[in-house]
Scaffold this motif. Structure first.
Motif, PDB file in Angstrom:
ATOM      1  N   TRP A 276       0.853  -1.194   0.000  1.00  0.00           N
ATOM      2  CA  TRP A 276       0.000   0.000   0.000  1.00  0.00           C
ATOM      3  C   TRP A 276       0.891   1.246   0.000  1.00  0.00           C
ATOM      4  N   LEU A 277       0.870   1.978  -1.103  1.00  0.00           N
ATOM      5  CA  LEU A 277       1.566   3.264  -1.138  1.00  0.00           C
ATOM      6  C   LEU A 277       0.592   4.309  -0.622  1.00  0.00           C
ATOM      7  N   ASP A 278       1.043   5.046   0.396  1.00  0.00           N
ATOM      8  CA  ASP A 278       0.130   5.979   1.051  1.00  0.00           C
ATOM      9  C   ASP A 278       0.760   7.364   1.163  1.00  0.00           C
ATOM     10  N   ALA A 279      -0.060   8.358   1.449  1.00  0.00           N
ATOM     11  CA  ALA A 279       0.419   9.712   1.759  1.00  0.00           C
ATOM     12  C   ALA A 279      -0.728  10.427   2.473  1.00  0.00           C
ATOM     13  N   ASP A 280      -0.404  11.478   3.208  1.00  0.00           N
ATOM     14  CA  ASP A 280      -1.460  12.227   3.885  1.00  0.00           C
ATOM     15  C   ASP A 280      -2.268  13.033   2.855  1.00  0.00           C
ATOM     16  N   VAL A 281      -3.472  13.421   3.263  1.00  0.00           N
ATOM     17  CA  VAL A 281      -4.404  14.086   2.341  1.00  0.00           C
ATOM     18  C   VAL A 281      -3.838  15.413   1.799  1.00  0.00           C
ATOM     19  N   ASP A 282      -3.106  16.160   2.605  1.00  0.00           N
ATOM     20  CA  ASP A 282      -2.530  17.433   2.117  1.00  0.00           C
ATOM     21  C   ASP A 282      -1.540  17.173   0.983  1.00  0.00           C
ATOM     22  N   THR A 283      -0.698  16.184   1.170  1.00  0.00           N
ATOM     23  CA  THR A 283       0.272  15.826   0.124  1.00  0.00           C
ATOM     24  C   THR A 283      -0.450  15.391  -1.143  1.00  0.00           C
ATOM     25  N   LEU A 284      -1.462  14.560  -0.979  1.00  0.00           N
ATOM     26  CA  LEU A 284      -2.208  14.069  -2.146  1.00  0.00           C
ATOM     27  C   LEU A 284      -2.898  15.232  -2.868  1.00  0.00           C
TER      28      LEU A 284
ATOM     29  N   LEU B 286      -2.283  16.276  -6.749  1.00  0.00           N
ATOM     30  CA  LEU B 286      -3.375  16.083  -7.714  1.00  0.00           C
ATOM     31  C   LEU B 286      -4.044  17.394  -8.144  1.00  0.00           C
ATOM     32  N   GLN B 287      -3.513  18.499  -7.633  1.00  0.00           N
ATOM     33  CA  GLN B 287      -4.081  19.810  -7.972  1.00  0.00           C
ATOM     34  C   GLN B 287      -4.163  19.995  -9.494  1.00  0.00           C
TER      35      GLN B 287
ATOM     36  N   SER C 189     -15.759  14.957  -9.293  1.00  0.00           N
ATOM     37  CA  SER C 189     -17.052  14.991  -8.599  1.00  0.00           C
ATOM     38  C   SER C 189     -16.894  14.944  -7.072  1.00  0.00           C
ATOM     39  N   ASP C 190     -16.240  13.919  -6.553  1.00  0.00           N
ATOM     40  CA  ASP C 190     -16.135  13.771  -5.094  1.00  0.00           C
ATOM     41  C   ASP C 190     -14.957  14.559  -4.545  1.00  0.00           C
ATOM     42  N   GLY C 191     -15.060  14.999  -3.296  1.00  0.00           N
ATOM     43  CA  GLY C 191     -13.926  15.663  -2.663  1.00  0.00           C
ATOM     44  C   GLY C 191     -12.855  14.636  -2.348  1.00  0.00           C
TER      45      GLY C 191
ATOM     46  N   LEU D  33     -13.222  11.097  -0.170  1.00  0.00           N
ATOM     47  CA  LEU D  33     -12.958   9.831  -0.876  1.00  0.00           C
ATOM     48  C   LEU D  33     -11.853   9.044  -0.151  1.00  0.00           C
ATOM     49  N   TYR D  34     -10.807   9.759   0.268  1.00  0.00           N
ATOM     50  CA  TYR D  34      -9.705   9.104   0.969  1.00  0.00           C
ATOM     51  C   TYR D  34     -10.222   8.454   2.259  1.00  0.00           C
TER      52      TYR D  34
END
Ligand code: S3P
Length: 171
Positions: A104-112, A116-117, A127-129, A133-134
């Motif tokens: 599982w490659l993961d990262a915190d929501v701020d990094t993501l 993805l900006q 559509s989804d925030g 979604l995370y």
């Protein structure tokens, strides 16, 4: 590398965690064939993922994804990178875990969010925030994975090396 001998090495995780890039690097490092499920679906359907979502809808995409996962699970010795939603289907998870070692490659929501900006290639982000979604998916990744690797603040080659070290560490 007992963990992956005779098995696939499978990367799961949210969009923007670098599964495709890290997967490619890992395939090079381990001298294995690389397969990306989204790419395989795209080739099969003759269109990009956003085009496929627009033309046939998410349900059709998920059915195609399930077929590709089942096909790859019958093979050995691959590095497989998956789409972020692959864990939504319990059958997919079972296939991936039985046929492979699942990272599982993961990262915190701020990094993501930063990574993805402005991304226009991921239909679900339109559509989804992202945070919502995370949150809905985090437990699914945790349950599906054999190990978790944090990718925040790390270049893809650093993550790939970390995965290799993890595989070697086990002996
Ligand atoms: C999806 C992630 C995408 C792609 C599709 C759906 C998801 O893959 O499979 O847009 O549901 O999270 P990436 O994780 O490679 O962006």
């Amino acid at each position: 590398m007992k963990r992956i001998s005779g098995k696939n090495l499978v990367l799961i995780g949210f969009m923007g965690t670098g599964k495709t890039e890290v997967g490619r690097l890992l395939a090079d490092l381990l001298n294995r064939r690389f397969v990306d499920t989204d790419r395989r679906i795209s080739e099969r359907e003759g269109m990009s993922i956003p085009e496929l979502f627009a033309a046939r809808g998410e349900q059709y995409f998920r059915a195609a994804e399930k077929e590709v996962v089942a096909e790859l699970a019958s093979q050995k010795g691959l590095v497989v990178s998956t789409g972020g939603g692959v864990v939504l289907d319990g059958g997919n998870v079972e296939h991936l875990r039985l046929s492979g070692f699942v990272v599982w490659l993961d990262a915190d929501v701020d990094t993501l969010s930063l990574r993805l900006q402005g991304d226009k290639t991921r239909p679900l982000l339109q559509s989804d925030g992202l945070a919502e979604l995370y949150k809905r998916r985090e437990a699914l990744y945790r349950e599906a994975a054999h190990v978790r690797v944090d990718t925040a603040g790390k270049a893809p080659f650093v993550v790939a090396r970390e995965v290799v070290a993890l595989l070697q560490g086990e002996g």
